[in-house]
Design a protein around this motif. Structure first.
Motif, short mmCIF file in Angstrom:
data_model
loop_
_atom_site.label_atom_id
_atom_site.label_comp_id
_atom_site.label_asym_id
_atom_site.label_seq_id
_atom_site.Cartn_x
_atom_site.Cartn_y
_atom_site.Cartn_z
N LYS A 144 26.81 32.16 34.42
CA LYS A 144 26.43 31.25 33.32
C LYS A 144 27.27 31.02 32.47
O LYS A 144 27.44 29.85 31.57
CB LYS A 144 25.19 31.99 32.70
CG LYS A 144 24.66 31.43 31.26
CD LYS A 144 23.71 32.36 30.66
CE LYS A 144 23.23 31.56 29.20
NZ LYS A 144 22.36 30.34 29.50
N PHE A 145 28.43 31.98 32.40
CA PHE A 145 29.45 31.92 31.39
C PHE A 145 30.89 31.51 31.88
O PHE A 145 31.94 31.63 31.22
CB PHE A 145 29.43 33.38 30.58
CG PHE A 145 28.53 33.50 29.62
CD1 PHE A 145 28.44 32.67 28.55
CD2 PHE A 145 27.26 34.48 29.90
CE1 PHE A 145 27.42 32.91 27.66
CE2 PHE A 145 26.39 34.35 28.93
CZ PHE A 145 26.15 33.83 27.77
N HIS A 146 30.85 31.08 33.19
CA HIS A 146 32.31 31.10 33.81
C HIS A 146 33.12 29.87 33.25
O HIS A 146 34.52 30.18 32.97
CB HIS A 146 32.05 30.90 35.18
CG HIS A 146 33.19 30.13 36.03
ND1 HIS A 146 33.64 28.98 35.85
CD2 HIS A 146 34.32 30.79 36.91
CE1 HIS A 146 34.68 28.68 36.58
NE2 HIS A 146 35.12 29.71 37.14
N ASP A 147 32.44 28.86 32.90
CA ASP A 147 33.20 27.56 32.49
C ASP A 147 33.65 28.10 31.00
O ASP A 147 34.78 27.68 30.40
CB ASP A 147 32.32 26.54 32.35
CG ASP A 147 32.11 26.01 33.74
OD1 ASP A 147 32.65 26.53 34.90
OD2 ASP A 147 31.10 25.00 33.80
N LEU A 177 31.26 43.03 44.06
CA LEU A 177 31.28 41.83 43.57
C LEU A 177 32.50 41.54 42.49
O LEU A 177 33.14 40.48 42.32
CB LEU A 177 29.88 41.61 42.72
CG LEU A 177 29.63 40.24 41.86
CD1 LEU A 177 29.57 39.25 42.64
CD2 LEU A 177 28.41 40.32 40.86
N THR A 178 32.96 42.61 42.11
CA THR A 178 34.04 42.61 41.06
C THR A 178 35.28 42.11 41.91
O THR A 178 36.07 41.52 41.43
CB THR A 178 34.36 44.21 40.51
OG1 THR A 178 33.29 44.47 39.81
CG2 THR A 178 35.75 44.17 39.71
N LYS A 179 35.62 42.63 43.10
CA LYS A 179 36.69 42.49 43.94
C LYS A 179 36.44 40.81 44.12
O LYS A 179 37.36 40.07 44.11
CB LYS A 179 36.58 43.24 45.26
CG LYS A 179 36.94 44.62 45.05
CD LYS A 179 36.68 45.29 46.28
CE LYS A 179 36.92 46.76 46.27
NZ LYS A 179 36.74 47.39 47.60
N ALA A 183 38.10 35.04 43.46
CA ALA A 183 37.60 33.72 43.28
C ALA A 183 38.03 33.24 42.25
O ALA A 183 38.32 31.95 42.18
CB ALA A 183 36.20 33.54 43.69
N TRP A 184 37.93 33.71 41.06
CA TRP A 184 38.19 33.24 39.61
C TRP A 184 39.42 33.36 39.05
O TRP A 184 39.70 32.79 37.82
CB TRP A 184 37.06 33.73 38.68
CG TRP A 184 35.71 33.17 39.19
CD1 TRP A 184 35.41 32.39 40.40
CD2 TRP A 184 34.30 33.44 38.63
NE1 TRP A 184 33.91 31.98 40.33
CE2 TRP A 184 33.46 32.66 39.40
CE3 TRP A 184 34.01 34.39 37.62
CZ2 TRP A 184 32.20 32.70 39.01
CZ3 TRP A 184 32.53 34.47 37.40
CH2 TRP A 184 31.68 33.58 38.03
N ASP A 210 41.09 30.39 38.34
CA ASP A 210 40.30 29.61 37.19
C ASP A 210 40.56 29.90 35.60
O ASP A 210 40.26 29.56 34.72
CB ASP A 210 39.03 29.77 37.14
CG ASP A 210 38.24 29.06 38.46
OD1 ASP A 210 38.95 28.20 38.93
OD2 ASP A 210 37.24 29.44 38.86
N GLY A 211 41.51 31.11 35.60
CA GLY A 211 41.90 31.62 34.30
C GLY A 211 41.06 32.90 33.90
O GLY A 211 40.98 33.40 32.68
N VAL A 212 40.15 33.37 34.83
CA VAL A 212 39.16 34.53 34.42
C VAL A 212 39.24 35.56 35.23
O VAL A 212 39.55 35.55 36.39
CB VAL A 212 37.78 33.91 34.72
CG1 VAL A 212 36.59 34.99 34.18
CG2 VAL A 212 37.20 32.53 34.05
N ARG A 213 39.85 36.57 34.42
CA ARG A 213 40.03 37.86 35.19
C ARG A 213 38.97 38.89 35.48
O ARG A 213 38.00 38.93 34.28
CB ARG A 213 41.31 38.83 34.22
CG ARG A 213 42.76 38.22 34.48
CD ARG A 213 43.80 39.26 33.78
NE ARG A 213 43.19 39.87 32.62
CZ ARG A 213 42.91 40.88 32.22
NH1 ARG A 213 42.73 41.67 33.05
NH2 ARG A 213 42.63 41.12 31.15
N VAL A 214 38.57 39.27 36.62
CA VAL A 214 37.43 40.04 36.67
C VAL A 214 37.69 41.42 37.02
O VAL A 214 38.55 41.54 38.02
CB VAL A 214 36.45 39.31 37.74
CG1 VAL A 214 35.12 40.16 37.80
CG2 VAL A 214 36.16 37.86 37.23
#
Length: 243
Positions: free
Chosen positions: A119-122, A159-161, A166-167, A170-174
Motif C-alpha cells: 500500500k505504501f511502497h510508492d 519477507l524482510t530479506k 526487491a525494493w 526503488d529507494g526503499v530500505r527494508v
C-alpha cells in the motif's frame, strides 16, 4: 543535526496503539517526527493506559489489518518516510493448531505485512524512506503451543530479506527487528505467573525483560542515516535470550 533527529519526517506505526509499537511510536515522536498509528479500536480513548497505551501526541486511525479490505480502504498518508509494521496477535491454549486460530494469526502477523508494505511502497519510494518489520526471536526457534505465531514470525524474517532485495533499487530500505521477551499485554501469560517469569528471566543473560523503549532504540537506528547501507537485515533485540 543529529542522525537521530527525525524532525520534518512522517512515520506510520501499524500496531502502535500499545506495547512495542507504542514505544516505537513515541521514540520517533520524541525525536521530532509526526507519527501516525493504526490500531483495532474505534477511537484512541478506547485504549487503557494500564495495557501500555499512550496515544498522546500521536495521530490515531482505526484499521484492523486482519481484514485486508480495511487496509485497502485506509486513508493514504503522504508524505511518508518511515513505515513500522508492528502488528501482532497470538492464540493460546493450543488454539493455533486449529484452522480458525491459524488463519487469524497468519492474517495479522504475516499477510498484513505484505498488504501494508504494498500500500505504501510508492509513497515511501518518493521519500526514499524505510520499512521496519517487527518479527520475534520465535521466528528463529520453536515456540511451544504456538505454531502459527512461530511460522508467521519466521515468514516475517524471510519477507524482510526478500523485500529488502526487491525494493532497495526503488529507494526503499527494508529491515526488521526481532524482540525477545518484552513486557506487554501479549506476554502476560508469562509475566503474570511468577514461576514462569522466573524461569524466563533465568534464560536471559541480561537478567531482565525488554522494554518497548529498548525496541524503539533499534527502530530509530534502522530508520536513520546511521543504517543507510543496511538492507534486508533483522536485528535481534533480546538481551541475549537466543544465545
Amino acid at each position: 543535526m543529529s542522525d537521530l533527529d527525525f524532525g520534518g519526517k512522517t512515520a506510520l506505526v501499524v500496531g502502535g496503539s500499545s506495547g512495542i509499537g507504542n514505544g516505537i511510536a513515541h521514540g520517533f515522536r520524541e525525536r521530532g517526527a509526526k507519527v501516525h498509528v493504526w490500531g483495532t479500536r474505534a477511537a484512541a480513548a478506547d485504549y487503557d493506559p494500564a495495557d501500555g497505551s499512550d496515544l498522546g501526541g500521536l495521530a490515531y486511525a482505526k484499521v484492523d489489518v486482519g481484514n485486508r479490505a480495511e487496509i485497502e480502504a485506509a486513508a493514504p498518508i503522504d508524505p511518508l518516510d518511515i513505515l513500522v509494521l508492528c502488528q501482532g496477535t497470538v492464540v493460546y491454549k493450543r488454539g493455533e493448531f486449529g484452522p480458525e486460530g491459524w488463519d487469524k494469526v497468519m492474517a495479522v502477523n504475516l499477510d498484513s505485512l505484505m498488504a501494508c508494505a504494498m500500500k505504501f511502497h510508492d509513497t515511501l519510494a518518493k521519500a526514499r524512506g524505510s520499512i521496519i518489520i517487527v518479527s520475534s526471536v520465535s521466528g528463529y526457534q520453536a515456540n511451544r503451543g504456538n505454531p502459527a505465531y512461530a511460522a508467521s514470525k519466521a515468514g516475517a524474517v524471510s519477507l524482510t530479506k526478500t523485500l529488502g532485495q526487491a525494493w532497495a533499487g526503488d529507494g526503499v530500505r527494508v529491515n526488521g527487528l526481532a524482540p525477545g521477551l518484552v513486557d506487554t499485554k501479549l506476554t502476560k501469560v508469562t509475566t503474570e505467573h511468577p514461576d514462569r517469569l522466573r524461569g524466563a528471566l533465568n534464560r536471559i543473560p541480561m537478567g531482565r525483560m525488554g522494554e518497548p523503549s529498548d525496541m524503539a532504540g533499534a527502530a530509530l537506528f534502522l530508520a536513520s542515516p546511521l543504517a543507510s547501507y543496511v538492507v534486508g537485515q533483522t536485528l535481534i533485540v533480546d538481551g541475549g535470550l537466543s544465545l
